[in-house]
Design a protein around this motif. Structure first.
Motif, PDB file in Angstrom:
ATOM      1  N   PHE A  80      56.493  48.245  58.597  1.00  0.00           N
ATOM      2  CA  PHE A  80      56.287  46.800  58.480  1.00  0.00           C
ATOM      3  C   PHE A  80      57.463  46.151  57.765  1.00  0.00           C
ATOM      4  O   PHE A  80      57.914  45.054  58.127  1.00  0.00           O
ATOM      5  CB  PHE A  80      54.976  46.528  57.749  1.00  0.00           C
ATOM      6  CG  PHE A  80      54.500  45.107  57.847  1.00  0.00           C
ATOM      7  CD1 PHE A  80      54.743  44.340  58.971  1.00  0.00           C
ATOM      8  CD2 PHE A  80      53.781  44.535  56.805  1.00  0.00           C
ATOM      9  CE1 PHE A  80      54.291  43.032  59.070  1.00  0.00           C
ATOM     10  CE2 PHE A  80      53.325  43.231  56.885  1.00  0.00           C
ATOM     11  CZ  PHE A  80      53.578  42.479  58.023  1.00  0.00           C
ATOM     12  N   PHE A  81      57.978  46.820  56.736  1.00  0.00           N
ATOM     13  CA  PHE A  81      59.149  46.286  56.036  1.00  0.00           C
ATOM     14  C   PHE A  81      60.355  46.192  56.982  1.00  0.00           C
ATOM     15  O   PHE A  81      61.050  45.172  57.031  1.00  0.00           O
ATOM     16  CB  PHE A  81      59.511  47.174  54.842  1.00  0.00           C
ATOM     17  CG  PHE A  81      58.707  46.925  53.603  1.00  0.00           C
ATOM     18  CD1 PHE A  81      58.607  45.648  53.064  1.00  0.00           C
ATOM     19  CD2 PHE A  81      58.050  47.956  52.961  1.00  0.00           C
ATOM     20  CE1 PHE A  81      57.870  45.404  51.911  1.00  0.00           C
ATOM     21  CE2 PHE A  81      57.303  47.727  51.818  1.00  0.00           C
ATOM     22  CZ  PHE A  81      57.205  46.455  51.293  1.00  0.00           C
ATOM     23  N   PRO A 114      62.859  42.560  57.939  1.00  0.00           N
ATOM     24  CA  PRO A 114      63.883  42.665  56.904  1.00  0.00           C
ATOM     25  C   PRO A 114      64.162  41.316  56.255  1.00  0.00           C
ATOM     26  O   PRO A 114      64.155  40.267  56.926  1.00  0.00           O
ATOM     27  CB  PRO A 114      65.108  43.168  57.678  1.00  0.00           C
ATOM     28  CG  PRO A 114      64.875  42.701  59.082  1.00  0.00           C
ATOM     29  CD  PRO A 114      63.390  42.803  59.286  1.00  0.00           C
ATOM     30  N   ASN A 115      64.339  41.346  54.946  1.00  0.00           N
ATOM     31  CA  ASN A 115      64.684  40.174  54.134  1.00  0.00           C
ATOM     32  C   ASN A 115      63.553  39.152  53.999  1.00  0.00           C
ATOM     33  O   ASN A 115      63.692  38.155  53.291  1.00  0.00           O
ATOM     34  CB  ASN A 115      65.933  39.461  54.682  1.00  0.00           C
ATOM     35  CG  ASN A 115      67.135  40.377  54.741  1.00  0.00           C
ATOM     36  OD1 ASN A 115      67.471  41.021  53.742  1.00  0.00           O
ATOM     37  ND2 ASN A 115      67.767  40.482  55.900  1.00  0.00           N
ATOM     38  N   TYR A 175      65.946  49.281  47.969  1.00  0.00           N
ATOM     39  CA  TYR A 175      65.953  48.121  48.872  1.00  0.00           C
ATOM     40  C   TYR A 175      64.614  47.385  48.855  1.00  0.00           C
ATOM     41  O   TYR A 175      64.543  46.232  49.279  1.00  0.00           O
ATOM     42  CB  TYR A 175      66.242  48.569  50.312  1.00  0.00           C
ATOM     43  CG  TYR A 175      67.596  49.197  50.530  1.00  0.00           C
ATOM     44  CD1 TYR A 175      68.723  48.750  49.845  1.00  0.00           C
ATOM     45  CD2 TYR A 175      67.744  50.251  51.436  1.00  0.00           C
ATOM     46  CE1 TYR A 175      69.963  49.337  50.050  1.00  0.00           C
ATOM     47  CE2 TYR A 175      68.983  50.840  51.652  1.00  0.00           C
ATOM     48  CZ  TYR A 175      70.087  50.379  50.951  1.00  0.00           C
ATOM     49  OH  TYR A 175      71.319  50.972  51.159  1.00  0.00           O
ATOM     50  N   ILE A 176      63.560  48.067  48.395  1.00  0.00           N
ATOM     51  CA  ILE A 176      62.242  47.435  48.337  1.00  0.00           C
ATOM     52  C   ILE A 176      62.110  46.727  46.985  1.00  0.00           C
ATOM     53  O   ILE A 176      61.978  47.371  45.950  1.00  0.00           O
ATOM     54  CB  ILE A 176      61.121  48.466  48.517  1.00  0.00           C
ATOM     55  CG1 ILE A 176      61.269  49.209  49.847  1.00  0.00           C
ATOM     56  CG2 ILE A 176      59.751  47.777  48.446  1.00  0.00           C
ATOM     57  CD1 ILE A 176      60.273  50.336  50.039  1.00  0.00           C
ATOM     58  N   PHE A 231      68.858  44.106  51.081  1.00  0.00           N
ATOM     59  CA  PHE A 231      70.013  44.713  50.430  1.00  0.00           C
ATOM     60  C   PHE A 231      70.501  43.858  49.272  1.00  0.00           C
ATOM     61  O   PHE A 231      71.260  44.319  48.430  1.00  0.00           O
ATOM     62  CB  PHE A 231      71.137  44.897  51.448  1.00  0.00           C
ATOM     63  CG  PHE A 231      72.362  45.598  50.884  1.00  0.00           C
ATOM     64  CD1 PHE A 231      72.261  46.878  50.404  1.00  0.00           C
ATOM     65  CD2 PHE A 231      73.582  44.955  50.848  1.00  0.00           C
ATOM     66  CE1 PHE A 231      73.379  47.540  49.887  1.00  0.00           C
ATOM     67  CE2 PHE A 231      74.701  45.589  50.340  1.00  0.00           C
ATOM     68  CZ  PHE A 231      74.601  46.878  49.857  1.00  0.00           C
ATOM     69  N   GLU A 232      70.040  42.610  49.246  1.00  0.00           N
ATOM     70  CA  GLU A 232      70.463  41.707  48.172  1.00  0.00           C
ATOM     71  C   GLU A 232      69.864  42.120  46.851  1.00  0.00           C
ATOM     72  O   GLU A 232      68.824  42.776  46.800  1.00  0.00           O
ATOM     73  CB  GLU A 232      70.034  40.269  48.502  1.00  0.00           C
ATOM     74  CG  GLU A 232      70.556  39.759  49.825  1.00  0.00           C
ATOM     75  CD  GLU A 232      72.088  39.727  49.876  1.00  0.00           C
ATOM     76  OE1 GLU A 232      72.700  39.431  48.827  1.00  0.00           O
ATOM     77  OE2 GLU A 232      72.655  40.008  50.942  1.00  0.00           O
TER      78      GLU A 232
END
Length: 227
Positions: free
Chosen positions: A162-163, A167-168, A209-210, A222-223
């Motif tokens: 689901f992630f 993304p983002n 990343y989570i 990634f931020e």
């Protein structure tokens, strides 16, 4: 073919009648042993599983089913008189795709079976998905991080999928519970938080990343953000 594991013959016959009238082939089993014997001969498209069975608890059957290489991706719908929130959470945490409480209406029963089949068939057809060094194969359910294979439990895999599909995007706790556990229940058990923590650990550095979005939910990005 839909397999029904139910020791109450009246209920099993009712479920089979409803399914057959809607174009499904069915087979009924009164215990876990006969069910697994049938699976060795022919795998079902979906399983309808009671919890209270004479020889084996339905949750134990579900656990064994999810551990099998050939059966781990087959959808399972629990149908049982045990309907407390903790019972629902236990079933969904073990890998059930949906939960129907007895007594139930036949129209709702058929509608939810069809919904599970649509959802799982769509997921099974998904191509390889990726987010940076994380890669998921929708056919084999194989997950790798920078080439390293990662062994994820059923719900951990569904969370990660689901992630990666979003993304983002900031995903609320309610969205995550609804998509992965098919419920909006997010009580004191902190089921979601525990699964997120375990998923991060298994992904290693990629688990960073989570991000936690305070008072809202989680985000795969990634931020920089809150871990």
């Amino acid at each position: 073919m839909i397999y029904i594991v139910e020791d109450d013959s009246n209920i099993c016959e009712l479920e089979q009648y409803a399914l057959k009238n809607n174009g499904f082939e069915t087979a009924g089993f009164g215990d876990g042993k006969s069910f697994f014997e049938a699976c060795r001969k022919q795998l079902p498209e979906l399983v309808i599983l009671d919890i209270m069975l004479p020889d084996q608890n339905g949750l134990d059957i579900l656990k064994t089913f999810r551990e099998g290489v050939d059966t781990r991706n087959i959808p399972v719908v629990m149908v049982t008189a045990k309907d407390s929130e903790i019972d629902v959470v236990k079933c969904l945490d073990q890998g059930a795709d949906d939960y129907i409480s007895k007594p139930f209406g036949l129209m709702e029963f058929i509608s939810r079976i069809r919904a599970v089949l649509r959802r799982t068939q769509k997921q099974a057809g998904a191509a390889v998905q990726s987010f940076r060094e994380i890669q998921m194969d929708g056919m084999t359910r194989r997950v790798t991080v920078a080439g390293r294979e990662v062994d994820l439990a059923y719900k951990e895999y569904e969370l990660l999928r689901f992630f990666i599909e979003n993304p983002n995007k900031v995903l609320t706790r309610e969205e995550l519970m609804n998509r992965v556990w098919n419920t909006d229940f997010s009580g004191e058990s902190r089921t979601l938080d525990i699964h997120i923590r375990t998923l991060r650990h298994k992904l290693g550095e990629a688990g960073n990343y989570i991000h936690t979005v305070r008072k809202v939910g989680y985000q795969l990005t990634f931020e920089g953000g809150e871990g």
